[in-house]
Design an enzyme around this catalytic site. Structure first.
Site, mmCIF file in Angstrom:
data_model
loop_
_atom_site.group_PDB
_atom_site.id
_atom_site.type_symbol
_atom_site.label_atom_id
_atom_site.label_comp_id
_atom_site.label_asym_id
_atom_site.label_seq_id
_atom_site.Cartn_x
_atom_site.Cartn_y
_atom_site.Cartn_z
ATOM 1 N N CYS A 72 -9.928 23.019 27.984
ATOM 2 C CA CYS A 72 -10.673 22.928 29.236
ATOM 3 C C CYS A 72 -11.831 23.909 29.130
ATOM 4 O O CYS A 72 -11.638 25.118 29.249
ATOM 5 C CB CYS A 72 -9.762 23.253 30.411
ATOM 6 S SG CYS A 72 -10.617 23.251 31.983
ATOM 7 N N CYS A 218 -17.466 18.737 33.673
ATOM 8 C CA CYS A 218 -16.401 18.874 32.668
ATOM 9 C C CYS A 218 -17.012 19.486 31.414
ATOM 10 O O CYS A 218 -17.908 18.905 30.810
ATOM 11 C CB CYS A 218 -15.781 17.509 32.369
ATOM 12 S SG CYS A 218 -14.584 17.544 31.015
#
Length: 274
Positions: A72, A218
């Site tokens: 992430c 993202c």
């Protein structure tokens, strides 16, 4: 169960961060889903900070559906900022299940993270067939039912598929995203990005995250898009990936390491009562 946590975001991509370096509280999948639920606290991903003897910390990532994520990017940048404030260090190194990530904390809440090399082979993505990952030949439809065939697959700690189109506003990511995420070609599912090249160093994107759905930004998708654009000859080493609330700057160095730089929010302390 009562405990303190932190809420942070990178360009609207938001996280609940739980520090378990001193005390480990095992959370069930059901509890993780509850924390991520927008009707409770709400976030795209839940991050758990673990103690690591060699590095600044170890990180575990969970999507809002309770599934685990290998990487992430924005979350790593947020935790790097948090740890930097705690120990007054400008360089933070953390363990993740996909790799060891190094971050530099710069001025004005800007954090740069070295994501490492992308994986491009079909079995590394992974996909179920030995196909050309530069163009998977997947068909998507625009809002007028016109066919677009493409899809470049990249793994930057988790699997991504990027479709380069003329106008991203002509495509419904909420419809296309889950269809591609759950396509039988991807045994571990995948993140889906629809991208539009604005210039040779700016790309505008919409992202559907595996296990989390539509997100405002993202980090790994930004990295995957920059690599995919370079492979396809749309951009070179430096690319700005533009999201709804701002951009991430991606630089690919001579060793093909991907460096992602962008802002993170202030740190907000929260109390969680389960």
């Amino acid at each position: 169960m009562n405990f303190k946590a932190y809420k942070m975001d990178g360009l609207g991509n938001d996280f609940v961060i739980i520090d378990q370096r001193k005390k480990v509280e095992e959370l069930s999948k059901k509890e993780i889903i509850k924390i991520c639920d927008r009707n409770f606290i709400g976030c795209d991903q839940l991050i758990i900070i673990k103690k690591n003897r060699q590095l600044d910390a170890g990180l575990e990532f969970f999507n809002s559906d309770g599934s685990t994520a290998g990487a992430c990017g924005n979350g790593t940048r947020c935790v790097a900022y948090l740890l930097s404030k705690e120990n007054n260090k400008k360089e933070i190194t953390v363990w993740t299940s996909s790799s060891i990530l190094k971050s530099k904390v710069l001025d004005n809440n800007i954090v740069e993270t070295n994501i490492g090399n992308a994986k491009l082979n079909w079995n590394e993505i992974p996909i179920n067939l030995n196909k050309d990952t530069k163009n998977l030949g997947i068909k998507i439809l625009d809002n007028n039912n016109n066919e677009h065939i493409g899809g470049t697959a990249v793994n930057v700690g988790n699997p991504h598929v990027i479709f380069f189109v003329k106008n991203i506003d002509n495509f419904n990511i909420k419809k296309i995203g889950p269809e591609i995420e759950n396509n039988k070609l991807f045994p571990e599912k995948c993140n889906v990005t629809i991208a539009q090249t604005i210039s040779n160093n700016v790309i505008k994107v919409k992202v559907w995250e595996r296990g989390a759905g539509l997100t405002k930004a993202c980090g790994t998708a930004a990295c995957a898009t920059a690599i995919a654009a370079k492979i396809n000859g749309f951009t070179k080493e430096k690319t700005d990936i533009e999201f709804e609330l701002g951009k991430l700057s991606i630089f690919i160095d001579e060793k093909n390491n991907i460096h992602m730089k962008g802002p993170v929010s202030k740190i907000k302390e929260i109390d969680i009562k389960l």
